[in-house]
Scaffold this motif. Structure first.
Motif, short mmCIF file in Angstrom:
data_model
loop_
_atom_site.label_atom_id
_atom_site.label_comp_id
_atom_site.label_asym_id
_atom_site.label_seq_id
_atom_site.Cartn_x
_atom_site.Cartn_y
_atom_site.Cartn_z
N ASP A 1 1.94 -2.30 -8.09
CA ASP A 1 1.42 -1.41 -7.04
C ASP A 1 -0.06 -1.68 -6.79
O ASP A 1 -0.71 -2.41 -7.56
CB ASP A 1 1.74 0.05 -7.38
N PRO A 2 -0.66 -1.14 -5.72
CA PRO A 2 -2.05 -1.45 -5.37
C PRO A 2 -3.08 -0.76 -6.26
O PRO A 2 -4.28 -0.99 -6.08
CB PRO A 2 -2.16 -0.97 -3.92
N LYS B 1 -4.93 5.06 0.12
CA LYS B 1 -4.21 4.19 1.05
C LYS B 1 -4.66 2.74 0.97
O LYS B 1 -4.25 1.91 1.78
CB LYS B 1 -4.39 4.68 2.49
N ASN B 2 -5.53 2.42 0.00
CA ASN B 2 -6.03 1.04 -0.06
C ASN B 2 -4.93 0.06 -0.34
O ASN B 2 -3.97 0.34 -1.07
CB ASN B 2 -7.13 0.92 -1.13
N ARG B 3 -5.05 -1.12 0.28
CA ARG B 3 -4.05 -2.18 0.11
C ARG B 3 -4.29 -2.93 -1.19
O ARG B 3 -5.39 -2.96 -1.73
CB ARG B 3 -4.12 -3.15 1.29
N ASN C 1 -1.66 -4.65 7.59
CA ASN C 1 -1.39 -5.39 6.35
C ASN C 1 -1.26 -6.90 6.57
O ASN C 1 -0.96 -7.65 5.64
CB ASN C 1 -0.10 -4.89 5.70
N SER D 1 0.86 -1.19 0.00
CA SER D 1 0.00 0.00 0.00
C SER D 1 0.89 1.23 0.00
O SER D 1 2.07 1.17 0.35
CB SER D 1 -0.92 0.03 1.23
N TYR D 2 0.29 2.35 -0.38
CA TYR D 2 0.98 3.63 -0.27
C TYR D 2 0.63 4.26 1.08
O TYR D 2 -0.04 5.28 1.18
CB TYR D 2 0.58 4.56 -1.41
N ASP D 3 1.07 3.61 2.13
CA ASP D 3 0.78 4.08 3.48
C ASP D 3 1.98 3.79 4.36
O ASP D 3 2.70 2.80 4.14
CB ASP D 3 -0.47 3.38 4.04
#
Length: 463
Positions: free
Chosen positions: A362-363, A122-124, A162, A98-100
């Motif tokens: 990527d997600p 921010k979704n996985r 995660n 994720s981008y988190d």
């Protein structure tokens, strides 16, 4: 006959007039005296070298019958041949969960897409996306022999939330015979200890500790409680005891380097050096950050790559750790050691795998080839949802990046640096292309002096 344009010559001994001589495409590596140096420089017969020496200089490629233009064309063809042999042949696979992230590192190059003006969802990554990615991995990797590795990245891949998705990715990869290399900040790893203990044989981690506690917490604060150092150190303890290989990265600038001995003492007191699976290394911090020491503000200019490596060597940090503590040097010492021992050393036709076959899922369904630009959609190379496709307009910037088409083809260091980092070139010039040297020539020359002082001079003196 003339001296090759691809000879690298470095004076390594002022007292005895010795020079390290290296040809970058023949990989000949010798120590020569002042007479040979002068002959290569002037081709003057008065330099007093023997016919036998002249023949050796020709045989080893230091003297060539090719014109400058013909030699450059030879190098260009060689670079293209090497690149074609590896381009889109041997893939490297990576998952961005994720981008988190739970830390707020002051120098984070992903900050605009994690928390800033270009912030991404921010979704996985989903199970359906993972399944599709594994279909691609199986097809692209069907002929691979040896160890099969998948890299886990972020954001922060090992966020506590995660867990379920990481378990799914790892089990699926494990069933296919893959092991996992992880770039993690280490903060939430205590939530995964049972999982990691059960799978300790298939994991290795890189975890960043940016200096002693006050420096680290200033630069890598947790988004809630600011202090991240204590918990990360505790989690490193746990992983070392489990037996998982841990590489500790120290993003280093002059402020960090000034107190690096304190960090080395901390590692020793913590007992980490007793573990064979522990390896710390310094990496150059490229973005200037506000730094503070006990006296207050501590402004310093950033290191160049060669200054960084030189300072590490002058502090003798390797010797203080039985050579366990090393310094990122763009593989200069490894290359020179290999040449010195007569080992086969690969010629480089690019800087890294981002130019040959790195596939980062990527997600959001996009594919990237370079960690430094993930989430920046103008740098994606394609998509994998609903189907795998490399988009030529974007992919060619990375997967058809030929160093032979740029000024690097004229450079005597090209077979060692591969044209430099494309992401760094983009930050500096706004263009994704080879040619941003990043101080490499000075780094390489200093590396040759180090090799001579540590390994060659001793043998000469003994004889």
């Amino acid at each position: 006959m003339r001296s090759s344009s691809y000879n690298i010559v470095v004076k390594v001994d002022d007292k005895d007039g010795r020079y390290a001589l290296l040809n970058s495409y023949t990989h000949a590596f010798d120590i020569v005296n002042q007479n040979v140096y002068q002959y290569l420089k002037t081709q003057d017969e008065k330099c007093g070298i023997s016919e036998e020496t002249k023949e050796k200089l020709i045989k080893r490629g230091y003297i060539t019958s090719l014109s400058e233009e013909d030699e450059r064309e030879l190098v260009k063809r060689f670079l293209n041949k090497i690149y074609d042999e590896i381009r889109l042949k041997n893939f490297g696979f990576h998952f961005i969960i994720s981008y988190d992230c739970n830390l707020r590192c002051v120098y984070c190059y992903e900050d605009p897409i994690l928390n800033g003006c270009a912030c991404l969802p921010k979704n996985r990554i989903t199970k359906e996306q993972v399944d599709k990615a594994y279909e691609i991995i199986i097809e692209k990797d069907k002929d691979r022999t040896g160890i099969k590795v998948i890299h886990l990245y972020g954001g922060e891949p090992f966020l506590a939330e995660n867990y379920e998705m990481l378990e799914y990715i790892v089990q699926k990869g494990k069933d296919l015979g893959y092991v996992f290399s992880v770039t993690s900040n280490g903060y939430d790893l205590d939530k995964y200890l049972d999982f990691l203990r059960e799978n300790s044989k298939i994991f290795s981690f890189q975890i960043t500790i940016d200096g002693v506690e006050d420096i680290h917490n200033e630069r890598k604060p947790h988004y809630k409680n600011k202090d991240s150092f204590t918990r990360i150190a505790s989690n490193v303890d746990s992983l070392l005891k489990i037996g998982i290989p841990i590489s500790i990265r120290i993003n280093t600038d002059p402020c960090t380097m000034e107190r690096i001995d304190e960090l080395l003492v901390y590692f020793r007191e913590r007992g980490w050096f007793q573990y064979k699976n522990f390896k710390p290394y310094c990496a150059l911090l490229r973005k200037e950050v506000p730094t503070v020491n006990k006296k207050g503000n501590f402004p310093k200019e950033m290191f160049t790559q060669s200054e960084f490596y030189r300072t590490f060597c002058e502090k003798e940090l390797g010797g203080k750790s039985e050579e366990r503590f090393v310094c990122q040097d763009l593989d200069v010492q490894s290359v020179l050691n290999g040449l010195l021992l007569g080992k086969s050393v690969n010629h480089k036709s690019c800087f890294c795998g981002a130019q040959t076959g790195s596939i980062i899922f990527d997600p959001l369904g996009d594919i990237y080839s370079c960690w430094d630009v993930v989430g920046q959609r103008e740098h994606r190379v394609g998509r994998y949802i609903p189907n795998f496709i490399l988009e030529n307009e974007f992919a060619d910037k990375w997967f058809n990046s030929r160093v032979s088409e740029h000024k690097c083809v004229n450079c005597k260091y090209v077979f060692f640096c591969g044209g430099g980092c494309l992401a760094n070139a983009f930050r500096v010039t706004g263009k994704v292309q080879s040619g941003e040297c990043n101080d490499y020539p000075r780094l390489f020359k200093y590396g040759m002096q180090q090799i001579y002082n540590k390994k060659i001079q001793r043998g000469i003196d003994e004889n």
